[in-house]
Design a protein around this motif. Structure first.
Motif, short mmCIF file in Angstrom:
data_model
loop_
_atom_site.label_atom_id
_atom_site.label_comp_id
_atom_site.label_asym_id
_atom_site.label_seq_id
_atom_site.Cartn_x
_atom_site.Cartn_y
_atom_site.Cartn_z
N ASP A 97 -4.10 1.00 -14.17
CA ASP A 97 -3.28 -0.01 -14.85
C ASP A 97 -2.99 -1.17 -13.91
O ASP A 97 -2.70 -0.97 -12.73
N GLU A 98 -3.01 -2.38 -14.46
CA GLU A 98 -2.58 -3.55 -13.71
C GLU A 98 -1.09 -3.73 -13.94
O GLU A 98 -0.62 -3.59 -15.06
N VAL A 99 -0.37 -4.03 -12.86
CA VAL A 99 1.07 -4.25 -12.97
C VAL A 99 1.43 -5.57 -12.30
O VAL A 99 0.74 -6.02 -11.39
N LYS A 100 2.51 -6.15 -12.77
CA LYS A 100 3.05 -7.38 -12.19
C LYS A 100 4.31 -7.02 -11.41
O LYS A 100 5.01 -6.05 -11.73
N GLU A 101 4.62 -7.79 -10.39
CA GLU A 101 5.84 -7.58 -9.63
C GLU A 101 7.03 -7.52 -10.57
O GLU A 101 7.18 -8.37 -11.45
N GLY A 102 7.84 -6.48 -10.41
CA GLY A 102 9.03 -6.33 -11.24
C GLY A 102 8.84 -5.45 -12.47
O GLY A 102 9.82 -5.09 -13.11
N ASP A 103 7.59 -5.09 -12.80
CA ASP A 103 7.35 -4.18 -13.92
C ASP A 103 7.91 -2.81 -13.58
O ASP A 103 7.69 -2.29 -12.48
N THR A 104 8.64 -2.19 -14.52
CA THR A 104 9.12 -0.83 -14.32
C THR A 104 7.93 0.11 -14.42
O THR A 104 7.17 0.05 -15.39
N ILE A 105 7.75 0.98 -13.40
CA ILE A 105 6.58 1.86 -13.41
C ILE A 105 6.94 3.34 -13.46
O ILE A 105 6.11 4.16 -13.84
N ALA A 119 7.45 -2.27 -9.71
CA ALA A 119 6.33 -2.67 -8.85
C ALA A 119 6.85 -3.71 -7.86
O ALA A 119 7.43 -4.71 -8.27
N PRO A 120 6.64 -3.49 -6.56
CA PRO A 120 7.12 -4.43 -5.56
C PRO A 120 6.26 -5.69 -5.47
O PRO A 120 6.66 -6.67 -4.85
N ARG A 121 5.10 -5.63 -6.09
CA ARG A 121 4.17 -6.77 -6.06
C ARG A 121 3.15 -6.59 -7.17
O ARG A 121 3.07 -5.54 -7.80
N ASP A 122 2.37 -7.62 -7.44
CA ASP A 122 1.27 -7.51 -8.38
C ASP A 122 0.22 -6.56 -7.79
O ASP A 122 0.02 -6.53 -6.58
N GLY A 123 -0.44 -5.79 -8.64
CA GLY A 123 -1.47 -4.89 -8.14
C GLY A 123 -2.01 -3.99 -9.22
O GLY A 123 -1.73 -4.16 -10.41
N VAL A 124 -2.80 -3.02 -8.78
CA VAL A 124 -3.41 -2.03 -9.66
C VAL A 124 -2.92 -0.66 -9.20
O VAL A 124 -2.86 -0.39 -8.00
N ILE A 125 -2.58 0.20 -10.16
CA ILE A 125 -2.12 1.54 -9.81
C ILE A 125 -3.31 2.32 -9.26
O ILE A 125 -4.30 2.54 -9.95
N LYS A 126 -3.20 2.71 -7.99
CA LYS A 126 -4.27 3.43 -7.31
C LYS A 126 -4.18 4.93 -7.57
O LYS A 126 -5.18 5.58 -7.85
N LYS A 127 -2.96 5.49 -7.48
CA LYS A 127 -2.79 6.93 -7.62
C LYS A 127 -1.40 7.22 -8.15
O LYS A 127 -0.42 6.66 -7.67
#
Length: 146
Positions: A97-105, A119-127
């Motif tokens: 999943d792609e997440v944006k900074e501030g998205d509740t994960i 999410a502390p930053r934009d990124g992709v969930i690795k694991k």
């Protein structure tokens, strides 16, 4: 035995509160006497025979609040960890999943409170290391970002 950290270095010490209100600390075969004067919640000035130190007690509750205030990770961090034992209420992402900074994960319940970790930053969930209803330990990695 108590583990203390001073300037990033960890020590295992024996600590005893003496009758006169000071503390006796045993570390590595040496004995130290210290007087702690409160300066605020969990903050003290520590007086030894030769030096004075500012001391902040960072226990499980303080770590929990620090991590909660930081939304579960510092800026640029790639791992979300549980600051204390708790239970996973809901994992809101999956690997890839792609997440944006501030998205509740993820939502964790600890000390009778539910906390949303973002999410502390934009990124992709690795694991994703946990699933809904899992019991987690303190400092356990929950989710990694790529």
């Amino acid at each position: 035995m108590l583990e203390v950290e001073v300037d990033g270095k960890k020590y295992e010490v024996d600590l005893m509160h003496t009758a006169d209100g000071t503390f006796s600390i045993l570390e590595g075969g040496h004995s130290y006497d210290m007087e702690l004067v409160p300066q605020g919640p969990k903050k003290y000035t520590a007086y030894t025979l030769y030096e004075t130190f500012d001391v902040e007690v960072i226990d499980a509750e303080a770590r929990y609040l620090q991590n909660r205030n930081a939304n579960g990770a510092g800026s640029g961090e790639s791992k979300i960890s549980s600051p204390m034992p708790g239970k996973v209420v809901k994992v809101l992402v999956k690997e890839g999943d792609e997440v944006k900074e501030g998205d509740t994960i993820i939502i964790i319940s600890a000390m009778k409170m539910e906390s949303e970790y973002k999410a502390p930053r934009d990124g992709v969930i690795k694991k994703v290391h946990v699933k809904n209803e899992d019991t987690v330990d303190g400092n356990q990695v929950l989710i990694e970002l790529d």
